[in-house]
Each structure stands twice: as structure tokens, then as C-alpha cells.
Design a protein around this motif. Structure first.
Motif, short mmCIF file in Angstrom:
data_model
loop_
_atom_site.label_atom_id
_atom_site.label_comp_id
_atom_site.label_asym_id
_atom_site.label_seq_id
_atom_site.Cartn_x
_atom_site.Cartn_y
_atom_site.Cartn_z
N ASP A 13 0.84 -1.20 0.00
CA ASP A 13 0.00 0.00 0.00
C ASP A 13 0.88 1.25 0.00
OD1 ASP A 13 -1.93 1.92 0.27
OD2 ASP A 13 -2.52 1.38 2.31
N ASN A 14 1.05 1.86 -1.18
CA ASN A 14 1.76 3.13 -1.28
C ASN A 14 1.14 3.94 -2.41
OD1 ASN A 14 3.50 5.29 -1.22
ND2 ASN A 14 5.08 4.27 -2.42
N ALA A 15 0.38 4.97 -2.01
CA ALA A 15 -0.20 5.87 -3.01
C ALA A 15 0.66 7.11 -3.18
CB ALA A 15 -1.61 6.26 -2.58
N GLY A 16 1.85 7.10 -2.59
CA GLY A 16 2.72 8.27 -2.63
C GLY A 16 2.38 9.20 -1.49
N TRP A 17 1.19 9.80 -1.54
CA TRP A 17 0.76 10.74 -0.51
C TRP A 17 0.28 10.04 0.75
CZ3 TRP A 17 -4.37 10.78 1.17
CH2 TRP A 17 -5.28 10.07 0.39
N LYS A 18 0.09 8.72 0.71
CA LYS A 18 -0.28 7.94 1.89
C LYS A 18 0.22 6.53 1.73
CE LYS A 18 -3.88 5.15 2.39
NZ LYS A 18 -4.06 4.06 1.49
N THR A 19 0.73 5.98 2.84
CA THR A 19 1.22 4.60 2.84
C THR A 19 0.79 3.93 4.13
OG1 THR A 19 3.31 5.19 3.92
CG2 THR A 19 3.28 5.25 1.52
N THR A 20 0.62 2.59 4.07
CA THR A 20 0.38 1.80 5.27
C THR A 20 1.11 0.47 5.11
OG1 THR A 20 -1.58 0.51 4.59
CG2 THR A 20 -1.96 2.77 5.37
N ASP A 21 1.14 -0.30 6.19
CA ASP A 21 1.74 -1.63 6.15
C ASP A 21 0.69 -2.72 5.94
OD1 ASP A 21 4.35 -0.72 6.57
OD2 ASP A 21 4.04 -0.63 8.74
#
Length: 780
Positions: A209-217
């Protein structure tokens, strides 16, 4: 810019503000203003909301807040009953006896519980232990039985159901998670872990999960209904450019680096779609090229709470999905064979600007049993639903039509071939008010299920047979009822009581409509005036702005006692407005596309036109003293206002602005401005107009902002210095986009800046905003 609502703050009802030119405001004046912030207004609202905890058999309980504390209510939709869930006084005595602590019946030490199927016992956690209380004898004892306190049902993509960053399967037996860039499952009963993929590596991992402006594990995936397969992807970030942030600390700073493509980059993040067999691990790659990291709803691929734009059929043999082009102009509807990975093209839709599948929910569905697809389109200038043949890709019929729009498709009743959805634009009073409606697949039997005036917020029961309807207006408090899906009233639930709020000096906002800059389009907004308004006096006006284009300044059109610090600022001696400019959603497609390709317009001509019309109607508005402020996209708009309209806007506060969209994540600019090769990003960049500044400008940014990198603001700073312009700067060294615990500091600095530079008086020195919890949520 991805919308960010700054944490709202306080309220202590004191004396009216005596903000006269040439005098100083006092701490008492600020205390009075603080009393209109959320953490001071909310405790004065009674019976204001219903958050259902659903139980089997279309029953639910909820906790409602009262002047005394709280009450627990049990509702049986089938029996049409609403009653106290238990005797709170008896339970308080029983729990006090069992724990040795004394409890007040109106402040029980829990906010959630589980009710037995026969309604004869409850289980909850209090005093660090789990308790079970018999509701006949009111005897409480420690209990070791596992309890699902949420009272909800298992779903196919809710992360909170798992342990940590896991997603549970629909049968609850397995939990999927990421480990070392590969996807694994854990047997919930035994704890055994099984590796499903083996070739995942850094920058090319599974379900990451990496949209650039938001990431999670947490993983992004969708379980099949039978819990035997997982739809996900291998995310390819190899060769994608990095973004960097540097911490502030004693010793060497820590470098944070992550993949963050920008508009115009040759290489952007892509996803290679896969289906994974779980019981006997096997990866089936879909036989199509990699898709851009894009979705139909937003600039993320998990904004729906799970893997966006993916629908399984019931037995997990087919997977329908939509591929979105890099610029959001083309959508391809496809169906994959889950066993082979062979993909069949069904149909596609191409638009000249940007496609979106709804607002708040993805509004397309795959109906495998009848080989049909419900599709959302704005092809007739309004967002409507269409029925397609999934075998031929041909349209069968348009389902909804008219000069209004479908915002959220809530329920598809395949058996009775009925759709339930939220529609906006059907109330003349305000086009943003939503209502629940239903219609047949064939476009017949349309009905409005919530006819009352106002904005309706709907919560469907898990069975889909009932819904909770909370309806209100910005200036009218909610009424909350339970209805069945024919729209018939089952029972009244709550009628919000704001009498304590009014007695404390609060007053509602003033909704208004004005013409946009084109002189013909109606736009809407809210005006906040001092509670002790003197109509014979002239007040400076502050424009709170969020330009969109995915949602504007007002936000929700439902009731709210406090909207950020708008009313608090008004209490300091200002008129404050929030104007929903053109080029935002929830109207027609042409309305939304008015500034497509030029986000730098930022609705500013509409803001100016609206303020001038309000001043013509209300003589107390002083248009020689106009301030403006905003956060994120609003920060971009504020600086643009100060640079492009320097003779109108005199004071601005620009927080965390994406001042140059070449320095903001690729999906934002490429969606709303177009690909860099086809749009003039240079002409839209704020730093190029900084030399025009005439008024007072404060810039602010968090230096660990991984949404809008701080270089956006520093580009403006550099340009101002090159132009020999004075400015003010507030930096939060280790803070993210919204400043975290320093948000109240930023709010106080904002008040000070407008008071000194727009009102023309001195603020109290270093006033401390003091947030506090609602006392009704504190056990006694």
C-alpha cells in the motif's frame, strides 16, 4: 489536494468581544472565541447521533449522550420497539459490587458491549477485565469468553477485523498479511502461517500500500466470497522516483525516503494484477499489461476500504475489474477467469476530462448471476446508472435520468431487481442535500424513501431490510428515525436537543446562495457572524477556502455545531464565509469541469464574486478588509489569491499548500490538469506570481509532511525572497500534513495573525487553547 480537515478546537461561553479599532483583545475575548470550538460545543448537544451496533435478527443497540451522561438503547426493527437496553441503575450497583469501585448509572465505565442472543445478558470490558452481567438478576462476574464488542458482522475487506495489519477472510478462518514484500495467511485457530507468494521484493511486493501521498503496512486485497482465493496485485515501483524528508533532532537527522512519482515522470507506479489460490498456494497472473496505480474513485486504489474496482462472482470463478488510464480519461471494464488468468474485454468508457465512479463510494457492480453490470457515467452531464450486458458489452438501458445525480449506490437487490442509492440535486432549497431513493433495473418504479427536507445520512442494516435515517440542515439539528426499505417509518430514534447549546449563547450558521463569477450559475455557502453582531458596524471578512476539485469549502451539508474555527474567528470580530465554488462535484459534469486543466483558478473568481454579492446584501461587511486562509489545497488557493488578486485579498494564511503541482504526487495533477505534456503546469505554479504580493502573508508547513512535501512552500519562500517581499513563516519541524499535536498552536497563530493584520488590534500574548474530552465520556 487530498482534503484534510484540521482538528477542531474549544468553547467557554463568556462576554461578547469588544473588538474596536485601536484597542487590544484580551485572553477573555479568546476564551469566548474558544468556547465555539468543537470540544466545547459538542458536550452541549443531547440525543445527537445514533451509531448502531447490529445484532442478529435486525436488532441493534446504541449509546446516546444526554445532559446527565449517556443512555443505552436497544431497538428491534422487526418488532418495531425501542427501549432501554438494560436498567442502568441496577447495572451500576451490580458492577460496583463486583469490582469494588463505585459507578454512576449515567457514566458507566464502558461505551460498547455485546448482548446475548436472548437479550438476557451483556458482556463488556471494565476495570481492566471482561464482565458478564445477567439482566434478570443483575449479578456480574468475570468472564473469559471471547466477545466481538463491535456487534458487527464479518466482511471481506475490513482491516480492523484482523490482528494488526491483517485482513480476515469472509469465513473468519484465515488472515492475510504482508511479510518481507510477500503475501502470507495465518490460520486464526492454530496460528500457522503459510507463505502464498515467494518472488516479492523491495519495490516489487505483493498487495503493498503506497499511493505516494499515503502509505500503510496493511495489504490491499479482496478475498473471494468462499475464502479460497485472493484478488490483489504485485506493485511495481522499480525505477519510480523517490521523495525525501529529513527529521529535526540532536545529532544527525534521519532521512525518510519512499516512492513518490510526480506528474510527467516517465516511470510511475503500476500494478500487475494477480489471483492467488490460498489452500494450495498458487499465483495466477491476469493476462493483461500492468495497469497504472489508478482507480475510478480517487487518487488511491484502496479508498473504498478494500481493493478498489474489483468484484468477485459468488463461487470465485470470475473476477470483474476496471482498469483506469494514467490520466483518468479511459476506463476498461474487464472480466478475468480466476483459474487461467484469461481476461475478456467487456466495454470501455472514454471522457475528454476525467472519469469518476461516484463520490464516497464506487458505483458500479458486477451481477454474475444475470451476466449484467451496473455502470456509472456522467455522459448526459449528470451522474447516472446504466445497465450493461456483461456478455456482449452492450448497453441495455439507462436506469436513472434527470437533472440530478446519483452519488452513492448503497444496495443492489438482485432478486427484486431494485437499486437503492443516494441522490443529490432533487431539493430546490439546496442541490447538495442528499436523499435515499430506489428504482428498478429497468428504470421504472422510482421512489424517494426519505422525503423530508434536508441532507439525509443513511446507515443500512446488515440484512439490507432497514435503514437509519439522520436528516438535518447546516442550521437545523438532526432528527433520527428507523425505516424499512419501502421508506415506511418503523420507529423514531432521536430528536437532537440543542437547548443547552442555545442557552450558552450559540447560534446557527447562515446558509446562502449567490451567483458564480459567470453571473448565472448558482453557488452555495455558509456565513458565520458574531453572536453579538452590531449591524451598524463594519466587519472585515475572512474567506475560508478549500478549492477542491474533489470537494469544496463547506464539506458536509449536514448539521454541525462547530465547523473548524469559523465561528470562533467570527467571535473575534470578523464575518467568515465558506463558499462552495464551481469546478467541484455533486452538481453537473459541466459544473465540475469548469476549470479542468487549470487548478490554479482555485474557484477564486467565484469567491470574489460571492463576497461582493454578500456585501451588497449585508452592509456590515467591509470589502476593503478581506482575509483568506486554507490548508492543503486551500493553502495553494490562499497564496494564489494573495498573488493573483492582491488588491482584493489583504491578509492570507497559507497552510501546507501544494503550490506547484509538479511537486505533488502524479495522480492528482494528471487527473485534474491532464498529463504534463498536455497542460501548462508552469503557468499554474504559485512561486511564479509571488512578486505580486502586496498584503500580509503567513506560510506554514510541517517538515515531515509526506502528503504535500514541504518543498512546495519553500519554493514560494524562495520566490518571495528573490522578489524582496516580506512574509511570515511558521515551521513545524517534525510534524506531518496536519501538524499533529501542534494543530492548536497553528490555530492560535492564525487567530493572532488576522486579529493583528486584518482587524488592526493586538491579540493577547501566547493564548493557550485547551482542548478537553466530553465529560459524558468519562466514567464516574
Amino acid at each position: 489536494m487530498n482534503k484534510f480537515f484540521i482538528t477542531a478546537i474549544p468553547m467557554v461561553f463568556a462576554l461578547a468581544v469588544n473588538a474596536q479599532q485601536g484597542t487590544s483583545l484580551t485572553a477573555k475575548d479568546y476564551e469566548h472565541a474558544e468556547s465555539f470550538l468543537n470540544y466545547n460545543t459538542e458536550p452541549l448537544i443531547d440525543y445527537g447521533s445514533v451509531r448502531p451496533n447490529w445484532l442478529p435478527g435486525d436488532k441493534f443497540w446504541y449509546r446516546t449522550l444526554t445532559a446527565q451522561g449517556s443512555e443505552f438503547i436497544l431497538v428491534d426493527a422487526v418488532k418495531k420497539t425501542r427501549a432501554a437496553a438494560f436498567d442502568q441503575q441496577k447495572l451500576a450497583v451490580a458492577l460496583s459490587t463486583a469490582t469494588g469501585n463505585k459507578y454512576d448509572a449515567n457514566h458507566l465505565p464502558f461505551e460498547t458491549f455485546s448482548l446475548s442472543a436472548d437479550d438476557k445478558a451483556i458482556v463488556f470490558k471494565a476495570a481492566g477485565k471482561q464482565w458478564k452481567c445477567d439482566l434478570a438478576s443483575y449479578q456480574c462476574a468475570e468472564d473469559a469468553t471471547p466477545v466481538n464488542e463491535s456487534g458487527g458482522e464479518a466482511t471481506m475487506g475490513r482491516r480492523e477485523r484482523g490482528k494488526g495489519n491483517e485482513i480476515l477472510s469472509p469465513d473468519g478462518a484465515k488472515a492475510a498479511f504482508i511479510k518481507d514484500y510477500n503475501l502470507w495467511v495465518r490460520d486464526v485457530k492454530t496460528g500457522k502461517q503459510t507463505q502464498l507468494t515467494t518472488d516479492g521484493v523491495k519495490d516489487f511486493g505483493y498487495a503493498t500500500d503506497n499511493a505516494g501521498w499515503k502509505t500503510t503496512d496493511a495489504p490491499i486485497l479482496l478475498w473471494s466470497p468462499d475464502s479460497k482465493k485472493i484478488a490483489t496485485f504485485q506493485q511495481d515501483e522499480r525505477g519510480v522516483s523517490d521523495m525525501y524528508l529529513v527529521s529535526t533532532n540532536v545529532g544527525k537527522p534521519v532521512l525518510k525516503a519512499w516512492k513518490y512519482p510526480l506528474p510527467g515522470d516517465t516511470t510511475i507506479t503500476t500494478i500487475q494484477r494477480v489471483i492467488i489460490n490460498v489452500d494450495e498456494p498458487k499465483v495466477i497472473r491476469l493476462q493483461i499489461p500492468a495497469d497504472p496505480h489508478r482507480a475510478t474513485l480517487s487518487d488511491d486504489i484502496a479508498s473504498s476500504g478494500t481493493f478498489d474496482d474489483v468484484n468477485w462472482n459468488e463461487d470465485g470463478s470470475k473476477l470483474a475489474f476496471v482498469s483506469t488510464s494514467r490520466d483518468h480519461k479511459q476506463e476498461k471494464v474487464r472480466i478475468a477467469d480466476a483459474a487461467t488468468g484469461v481476461v475478456r474485454e467487456v466495454f470501455e468508457e472514454t471522457v475528454p476530462t476525467q472519469y469518476e465512479s461516484g463520490w464516497g463510494s464506487i458505483n458500479w457492480r458486477y451481477l454474475a448471476k444475470t451476466n449484467e453490470i451496473i455502470w456509472f457515467s456522467e455522459r448526459d452531464n449528470f451522474g447516472h446508472l446504466y445497465l450493461y450486458d456483461a456478455l456482449t458489452g452492450k448497453i441495455k438501458n439507462q436506469i436513472t435520468k434527470g437533472d440530478w445525480l446519483v452519488t452513492r449506490l448503497l444496495k443492489v437487490d438482485e432478486k427484486n431487481r431494485m437499486l437503492y442509492f443516494i441522490a443529490d440535486g432533487r431539493q430546490a432549497e439546496n442541490p447538495y442535500f442528499g436523499q435515499l431513493c430506489k428504482i428498478g433495473f429497468d428504470g421504472k418504479h422510482f421512489a424517494v424513501l426519505t422525503p423530508e427536507a434536508g441532507n439525509h445520512n443513511i446507515t443500512l442494516s446488515p440484512s439490507g431490510n432497514y435503514f437509519i435515517d439522520s436528516y438535518s440542515k447546516p442550521d437545523v439539528a438532526p432528527v433520527i428515525v428507523l425505516r424499512n426499505t419501502d421508506g415506511k417509518l418503523v420507529t423514531d430514534l432521536e430528536k437532537t436537543d440543542i437547548s443547552r447549546l442555545i442557552a450558552a449563547g450559540w447560534k446557527p450558521v447562515t446558509p446562502f446562495s449567490v451567483k458564480a463569477n459567470d453571473g448565472k450559475t448558482d453557488i452555495y455557502g455558509l456565513m458565520f457572524t458574531p453572536t453579538h453582531l452590531d449591524p451598524n458596524k463594519k466587519y472585515p471578512i475572512i474567506d475560508y477556502i478549500y478549492p477542491g476539485p474533489q470537494g469544496g469549502s463547506v464539506g458536509s451539508w449536514s448539521f454541525a455545531a462547530s465547523r473548524g474555527d469559523n465561528q470562533a474567528l467570527a467571535e473575534l470580530g470578523f464575518i467568515v464565509v465558506a463558499i462552495e465554488g464551481t469546478s467541484n462535484p455533486l452538481r453537473s459534469k459541466s459544473f465540475h469541469d469548469m476549470s479542468y486543466g487549470n487548478m490554479a483558478e482555485n474557484t477564486l473568481p467565484d469567491q470574489i464574486a460571492g463576497i461582493r454579492q454578500l456585501a451588497a446584501k449585508y452592509a456590515y461587511i467591509d470589502t476593503t478588509r478581506v482575509g483568506i486562509w486554507g490548508h492543503s489545497g486551500g493553502g495553494f488557493a490562499t497564496a494564489a489569491a494573495m498573488f493573483r488578486f492582491p488588491d482584493f485579498f489583504k491578509v492570507g494564511i497559507s497552510e501546507s499548500g501544494n503550490h506547484d503541482n509538479r511537486n505533488y504526487e502524479d495522480d492528482w495533477g494528471e487527473r485534474y490538469d491532464g498529463l504534463a505534456a498536455n497542460s501548462n503546469y508552469e503557468a499554474q505554479a504559485n512561486e511564479n506570481y509571488a512578486k505580486n504580493l502586496k498584503g500580509k502573508l503567513m506560510l506554514a508547513h510541517g517538515m515531515m509532511d509526506n502528503n504535500v512535501p514541504p518543498e512546495n512552500t519553500l519554493l514560494v519562500v524562495q520566490a518571495l525572497e528573490k522578489a524582496n517581499k516580506d512574509y511570515d513563516l511558521v515551521i513545524f519541524p517534525n510534524s506531518p500534513h496536519g501538524y499533529g499535536p501542534f494543530s492548536s498552536y497553528m490555530m492560535r497563530r492564525r487567530w493572532d495573525y488576522f486579529v493583528k493584520n486584518l482587524l488592526g488590534v493586538d491579540p493577547p500574548k501566547e493564548y493557550l487553547l485547551k482542548s478537553k474530552p466530553d465529560p459524558r465520556n468519562v466514567a464516574k
